[in-house]
Design a protein around this motif. Sequence first.
Motif, PDB file in Angstrom:
ATOM      1  N   VAL A 163      -6.608  -5.992  -5.261  1.00 26.00           N
ATOM      2  CA  VAL A 163      -5.589  -5.107  -4.688  1.00 26.00           C
ATOM      3  C   VAL A 163      -6.021  -4.677  -3.291  1.00 26.00           C
ATOM      4  CG1 VAL A 163      -4.421  -2.865  -4.912  1.00 26.00           C
ATOM      5  CG2 VAL A 163      -4.720  -4.321  -6.923  1.00 26.00           C
ATOM      6  N   ALA A 164      -7.297  -4.343  -3.122  1.00 26.13           N
ATOM      7  CA  ALA A 164      -7.809  -3.963  -1.801  1.00 26.13           C
ATOM      8  C   ALA A 164      -7.614  -5.102  -0.807  1.00 26.13           C
ATOM      9  CB  ALA A 164      -9.282  -3.580  -1.893  1.00 26.13           C
TER      10      ALA A 164
ATOM     11  N   GLN B 276      -9.289  -4.398  -9.013  1.00 27.06           N
ATOM     12  CA  GLN B 276      -9.163  -3.433  -7.924  1.00 27.06           C
ATOM     13  C   GLN B 276      -9.522  -4.088  -6.599  1.00 27.06           C
ATOM     14  OE1 GLN B 276     -12.142  -2.071  -6.211  1.00 27.06           O
ATOM     15  NE2 GLN B 276     -10.715  -1.187  -4.739  1.00 27.06           N
TER      16      GLN B 276
ATOM     17  N   GLN C 163       0.826  -1.205   0.000  1.00 25.34           N
ATOM     18  CA  GLN C 163       0.000   0.000   0.000  1.00 25.34           C
ATOM     19  C   GLN C 163       0.865   1.262   0.000  1.00 25.34           C
ATOM     20  OE1 GLN C 163      -2.430   1.021   3.504  1.00 25.34           O
ATOM     21  NE2 GLN C 163      -4.111   1.303   2.060  1.00 25.34           N
TER      22      GLN C 163
ATOM     23  N   THR D 263      -3.713   4.761  -8.068  1.00 24.00           N
ATOM     24  CA  THR D 263      -4.952   4.309  -7.446  1.00 24.00           C
ATOM     25  C   THR D 263      -4.918   2.789  -7.403  1.00 24.00           C
ATOM     26  OG1 THR D 263      -6.143   4.110  -9.538  1.00 24.00           O
ATOM     27  CG2 THR D 263      -6.211   6.282  -8.429  1.00 24.00           C
ATOM     28  N   GLN D 264      -5.849   2.195  -6.673  1.00 22.80           N
ATOM     29  CA  GLN D 264      -5.929   0.736  -6.667  1.00 22.80           C
ATOM     30  C   GLN D 264      -6.263   0.222  -8.056  1.00 22.80           C
ATOM     31  OE1 GLN D 264      -8.666  -0.368  -3.531  1.00 22.80           O
ATOM     32  NE2 GLN D 264      -7.039  -0.367  -1.999  1.00 22.80           N
TER      33      GLN D 264
ATOM     34  N   ARG E 246       2.403   1.715  -3.460  1.00 20.52           N
ATOM     35  CA  ARG E 246       1.398   2.182  -4.425  1.00 20.52           C
ATOM     36  C   ARG E 246       1.132   3.670  -4.242  1.00 20.52           C
ATOM     37  NH1 ARG E 246      -3.754   3.467  -3.942  1.00 20.52           N
ATOM     38  NH2 ARG E 246      -4.079   2.443  -1.941  1.00 20.52           N
TER      39      ARG E 246
ATOM     40  N   GLU F 201      -3.929  -5.313   0.136  1.00 23.70           N
ATOM     41  CA  GLU F 201      -3.523  -4.245   1.043  1.00 23.70           C
ATOM     42  C   GLU F 201      -4.092  -4.402   2.448  1.00 23.70           C
ATOM     43  OE1 GLU F 201      -4.383  -0.500  -0.810  1.00 23.70           O
ATOM     44  OE2 GLU F 201      -2.797  -0.744  -2.295  1.00 23.70           O
TER      45      GLU F 201
END
Length: 101
Positions: A68-69, A65, A44, A53-54, A47, A72
């Motif tokens: 990725v969330a 996305q 995170q 952004t994600q 990035r 993180e």
Amino acid sequence: MNATKRKKLEAAGFVVGGTREFLGLTDEEMAYIEIKRALSENLQTRRKQQKLTQVQAAKLLHTSQSRVAKMESADKSVSIDLLVRANLALGASPRDLKLAF
């Protein structure tokens, strides 16, 4: 938690402790969780430092996305292997990852 609140809870019969005690984790299990969390936080941070952004990071990582969330947030469905590969794909060196934990 402040000392007064802790004393009141203990006097009422509550046991105050950490995650390890609550879940009964071994040293190895705690280390695994800490490594996974460090890799997630590193991802995170990397990035955000790159001002991605994600969604943008997801395109670079060939994923979604929402994935990725999950990476993180150290979601249980995300492996350490995936976190290592994602960090490397966003420019981390093996040395950077060693410093992450």
